[in-house]
Scaffold this active site. Structure first.
Site, PDB file in Angstrom:
ATOM      1  N   ARG A   1      59.895  42.729  32.057  1.00  0.00           N
ATOM      2  CA  ARG A   1      58.975  42.057  31.135  1.00  0.00           C
ATOM      3  C   ARG A   1      59.169  40.541  31.140  1.00  0.00           C
ATOM      4  O   ARG A   1      58.254  39.784  30.845  1.00  0.00           O
ATOM      5  CB  ARG A   1      59.126  42.644  29.720  1.00  0.00           C
ATOM      6  CG  ARG A   1      58.323  41.934  28.665  1.00  0.00           C
ATOM      7  CD  ARG A   1      57.945  42.784  27.462  1.00  0.00           C
ATOM      8  NE  ARG A   1      59.002  43.606  26.925  1.00  0.00           N
ATOM      9  CZ  ARG A   1      60.091  43.156  26.290  1.00  0.00           C
ATOM     10  NH1 ARG A   1      60.274  41.869  26.111  1.00  0.00           N
ATOM     11  NH2 ARG A   1      60.988  43.996  25.831  1.00  0.00           N
TER      12      ARG A   1
ATOM     13  N   TYR B   1      32.342  33.602  28.663  1.00  0.00           N
ATOM     14  CA  TYR B   1      32.739  34.998  28.755  1.00  0.00           C
ATOM     15  C   TYR B   1      32.775  35.608  27.345  1.00  0.00           C
ATOM     16  O   TYR B   1      33.337  35.017  26.415  1.00  0.00           O
ATOM     17  CB  TYR B   1      34.109  35.102  29.430  1.00  0.00           C
ATOM     18  CG  TYR B   1      34.503  36.520  29.650  1.00  0.00           C
ATOM     19  CD1 TYR B   1      33.863  37.297  30.608  1.00  0.00           C
ATOM     20  CD2 TYR B   1      35.492  37.121  28.886  1.00  0.00           C
ATOM     21  CE1 TYR B   1      34.192  38.621  30.791  1.00  0.00           C
ATOM     22  CE2 TYR B   1      35.833  38.450  29.072  1.00  0.00           C
ATOM     23  CZ  TYR B   1      35.171  39.185  30.026  1.00  0.00           C
ATOM     24  OH  TYR B   1      35.498  40.501  30.201  1.00  0.00           O
TER      25      TYR B   1
ATOM     26  N   ASP C   1      38.342  27.963  32.690  1.00  0.00           N
ATOM     27  CA  ASP C   1      38.216  29.293  33.289  1.00  0.00           C
ATOM     28  C   ASP C   1      37.558  29.117  34.656  1.00  0.00           C
ATOM     29  O   ASP C   1      36.403  28.722  34.750  1.00  0.00           O
ATOM     30  CB  ASP C   1      37.373  30.190  32.366  1.00  0.00           C
ATOM     31  CG  ASP C   1      37.276  31.638  32.850  1.00  0.00           C
ATOM     32  OD1 ASP C   1      37.402  31.868  34.065  1.00  0.00           O
ATOM     33  OD2 ASP C   1      37.051  32.521  32.000  1.00  0.00           O
TER      34      ASP C   1
ATOM     35  N   LYS D   1      38.652  39.821  39.419  1.00  0.00           N
ATOM     36  CA  LYS D   1      37.362  39.600  40.071  1.00  0.00           C
ATOM     37  C   LYS D   1      37.546  39.254  41.557  1.00  0.00           C
ATOM     38  O   LYS D   1      37.907  40.122  42.321  1.00  0.00           O
ATOM     39  CB  LYS D   1      36.593  38.538  39.287  1.00  0.00           C
ATOM     40  CG  LYS D   1      36.646  38.742  37.751  1.00  0.00           C
ATOM     41  CD  LYS D   1      35.949  40.007  37.305  1.00  0.00           C
ATOM     42  CE  LYS D   1      36.215  40.394  35.856  1.00  0.00           C
ATOM     43  NZ  LYS D   1      36.005  39.378  34.842  1.00  0.00           N
TER      44      LYS D   1
HETATM   45  C1  LIG Z   1      36.298  39.123  33.528  1.00  0.00           C
HETATM   46  C2  LIG Z   1      36.399  37.739  32.984  1.00  0.00           C
HETATM   47  C3  LIG Z   1      37.358  37.406  32.029  1.00  0.00           C
HETATM   48  C4  LIG Z   1      38.309  38.441  31.419  1.00  0.00           C
HETATM   49  O1  LIG Z   1      39.158  38.957  32.392  1.00  0.00           O
HETATM   50  P1  LIG Z   1      39.752  40.470  32.366  1.00  0.00           P
HETATM   51  O2  LIG Z   1      40.561  40.490  33.617  1.00  0.00           O
HETATM   52  O3  LIG Z   1      38.582  41.398  32.370  1.00  0.00           O
HETATM   53  O4  LIG Z   1      40.561  40.599  31.127  1.00  0.00           O
HETATM   54  C5  LIG Z   1      37.413  36.096  31.582  1.00  0.00           C
HETATM   55  N1  LIG Z   1      36.569  35.162  32.063  1.00  0.00           N
HETATM   56  C6  LIG Z   1      35.618  35.446  32.980  1.00  0.00           C
HETATM   57  C7  LIG Z   1      34.704  34.378  33.454  1.00  0.00           C
HETATM   58  C8  LIG Z   1      35.495  36.742  33.465  1.00  0.00           C
HETATM   59  O5  LIG Z   1      34.550  37.036  34.367  1.00  0.00           O
END
Ligand SMILES: *Cc1c(COP(=O)(O)O)cnc(C)c1O
Length: 372
Positions: free
Chosen positions: A47, A99, A171, A196
């Site tokens: 962890r 998001y 992000d 992604k």
């Molecule tokens: C999917 C996504 C998130 C969240 O990520 P997870 O891995 O699903 O928790 C945050 N920002 C964007 C732009 C995303 O596409």
């Protein structure tokens, strides 16, 4: 070194013991130490940190041009770890188009612990200037944004926020460090959902923060992750590392497909609007051309005849699958308003498309038959 080469080689040194080229997958939860806790290679308990996660973090920091990175169990865990480091009374500015999970944190969770969050149109630097207050600790950016593909000027906004003493987080999920490097443009922290494009195959959850400096904020968030337990699992780190190697090749194909699809859709009378910064007519085109290497493979469309037309179109697609998420090999379509809960913010006539790695002609043929 050019980014394509770095993606292949970052964190890819052969295993010191065996020479194995594929990184070892260390599943151990605990590591032998001396009687007084003396560590052999820096590890104690999974962890706190583990070798496979470390390898991924080293690679990601190099790819984003950062000093340090922290991997998390998911993108949301990464966002939460950063926002939880804001003290009570702090003010967060976040994008109007963002998001959906961030919006829930900002409107539901942050107020519970005394953090005030305000949504602002980050495509308008004057609006951001007006929204900054002496309490603003953090300006959150997302560009291109979900689901409207809005583009904001990272360098201009970072300068504004820094003049007010605020931290800038960005992000970078849609762009990846291949297409855009927010730290080089002045951001302090980059956030990724590695679920992604990094994973790239719709089979591994993960998230990360990359820090411009290995400073107190990095140490505080590493400590928080250790205690709250939102680490990336070794297997997920291993799969995500594997995903890095082919990301430039995949992304080039994703982007080329997206251009073909966007240009096709922009010429369709049933489609009112195509949101994709690669189109010359897109409001974000000029800024995206300056700060991105290519325009990415996420786009959204707004149908002229409203919600029913959007749902009808989505139901007729055969190559595109109706599903959430993005960045995988397969093309996806999603009516965002339908999956945003009881108070949807996306327009009812909007569909989000994740353009995959199929042949562009097949994608266009599918879109054409669904529109006919
Ligand atoms: C999917 C996504 C998130 C969240 O990520 P997870 O891995 O699903 O928790 C945050 N920002 C964007 C732009 C995303 O596409």
């Amino acid at each position: 070194m050019r980014p394509e080469t770095l993606f292949v080689h970052a964190g890819a040194e052969p295993d010191a013991q065996t020479g194995a080229l594929a990184p070892p997958l260390h599943l151990a939860t605990t590591f032998a130490h001396g009687p007084a806790g003396e560590r052999r290679a820096g590890y104690e308990y999974i962890r706190e940190g583990n070798p496979t996660q470390d390898r991924f973090e080293t690679a990601l920091a190099a790819l984003e041009g950062g000093d340090a990175a922290l991997a998390f169990a998911s993108g949301m865990a990464a966002i939460t770890a950063l926002l939880d480091a804001l003290p009570p009374g702090a003010h967060l500015l976040y994008p109007q188009d963002c998001y959906a999970g961030l919006r829930v944190l900002a409107t539901e969770f942050l107020p519970q612990r005394g953090v005030v969050a305000t949504a602002v149109d980050v495509t308008d630097p004057e609006a951001v200037r007006a929204a900054l207050t002496p309490q603003t600790h953090c300006l959150w950016l997302e560009t291109p944004s979900n689901p409207r593909l809005r583009v904001c000027d990272i360098a201009a906004l970072a300068a504004l926020a820094h003049a007010h003493g605020a931290l800038v987080a960005c992000d970078n999920t849609f762009a990846t460090p291949l297409l855009q490097q927010p730290l080089a443009l002045g951001a302090d922290v980059v956030m990724h959902s590695t679920t992604k494009y990094f994973g790239g195959h719709s089979d591994v959850l993960g998230g990360a923060l990359v820090f411009a400096r290995r400073d107190e904020l990095h140490a505080a968030i590493a400590h928080r992750r250790h205690i709250t337990g939102s680490v990336m699992s070794p297997f997920n780190a291993w799969l995500t590392l594997r995903g890095l190697r082919s990301l430039p090749a995949r992304m080039a194909w994703h982007c080329a497909n997206a251009r073909r699809v966007a240009e096709f859709l922009a010429a369709q009378p049933k489609i009112e609007r195509v949101n994709w910064p690669g189109l010359a007519a897109d409001p974000g085109h000029a800024v995206a051309t300056r700060q991105m290497r290519d325009f990415g493979a996420m786009l959204s469309i707004e149908l002229r005849d409203g919600r029913d037309a959007a749902l009808d179109f989505a139901s007729r697609l055969k190559v595109f699958t109706n599903a959430t998420s993005l960045g995988g090999c397969e093309s996806l379509v999603e009516h965002r308003a339908s999956v945003e809960g009881s108070q949807p913010v996306s327009p009812q006539n909007l569909l989000r498309l994740s353009i995959g790695l199929e042949h562009a002609d097949d994608l266009i043929a599918d879109l054409a038959q669904a529109l006919a």
